[in-house]
Design an enzyme around this catalytic site. Sequence first.
Site, PDB file in Angstrom:
ATOM      1  N   ASN A 275       1.982   9.779   5.857  1.00  0.00           N
ATOM      2  CA  ASN A 275       1.764  11.026   5.301  1.00  0.00           C
ATOM      3  C   ASN A 275       0.924  11.893   6.328  1.00  0.00           C
ATOM      4  OD1 ASN A 275       1.450  13.156   3.218  1.00  0.00           O
ATOM      5  ND2 ASN A 275       2.021  11.229   1.888  1.00  0.00           N
TER       6      ASN A 275
ATOM      7  N   HIS B  52     -12.177  -1.809  21.339  1.00  0.00           N
ATOM      8  CA  HIS B  52     -13.136  -1.551  22.712  1.00  0.00           C
ATOM      9  C   HIS B  52     -13.710  -2.896  22.837  1.00  0.00           C
ATOM     10  CE1 HIS B  52     -12.499   2.795  23.864  1.00  0.00           C
ATOM     11  NE2 HIS B  52     -12.796   3.116  22.586  1.00  0.00           N
TER      12      HIS B  52
ATOM     13  N   ALA C 102      -5.136   6.760   0.669  1.00  0.00           N
ATOM     14  CA  ALA C 102      -5.584   7.929   1.490  1.00  0.00           C
ATOM     15  C   ALA C 102      -6.975   7.581   2.331  1.00  0.00           C
ATOM     16  CB  ALA C 102      -5.993   9.197   0.704  1.00  0.00           C
TER      17      ALA C 102
ATOM     18  N   ALA D 227      -8.055   3.657  -1.418  1.00  0.00           N
ATOM     19  CA  ALA D 227      -8.649   4.630  -0.909  1.00  0.00           C
ATOM     20  C   ALA D 227      -9.967   4.740  -0.325  1.00  0.00           C
ATOM     21  CB  ALA D 227      -8.513   6.078  -1.635  1.00  0.00           C
TER      22      ALA D 227
END
Length: 198
Positions: free
Chosen positions: A93, A121, A150, A168
């Site tokens: 999405n 990193h 989400a 989410a």
Amino acid sequence: MNNIRFENKLVELKIELLSLIRSFFLFGNPKKVRFGRRVRLTGKIRFGNDVTIQDYSRIRGRNIEIRDHVFIHENVFIRSAVTVQIGRGTTINRNTCILDHVIIGNDCSIAPNCVIVGSNHQFMDGSKTIKSQGSEIVGIVIEDDVWIAANVTVLDGVTIGKGSVVAAGAVVTKSVLPYTIVGGVPAKEISKRNHVLV
């Protein structure tokens, strides 16, 4: 109101025509990939059939494979330093970012604004800048039939097991067992899904 509808229909027809031409030019098949506006492709990318890439999405890098019936929504950014694979029937999405070394299985649902980064990193040497220490790449595996809701972040080295759900806003720092629901920062098990072992 009718004028607006007519104008919108003309815009849609223009986008569809340009998509058919681009897909035919790239693949010899006008319906292999449906392109939205200003989709940018760079590098070594292999596509299955019936792929949709909507407006302003960018895909670049090497060894990228997007299999059949994948739907990529608006403004998705995919960049591969090693390998990115997106399995059959998966939906990515809008505003999602997938980087470096990520394997996504079949029939997955990835909601808006997710960040899935298969690298990290190096930073432990305080006498050097973080940027000068380079990156470590382990990779992320998202198995079949996973729903990532989400605003989720998935960190390098994680495997999300088949049939799992990530709530989410979660930050996934450790691997998730199959058919498990996780949530929180860092993500922890909330419950299990019912499933039949085959």
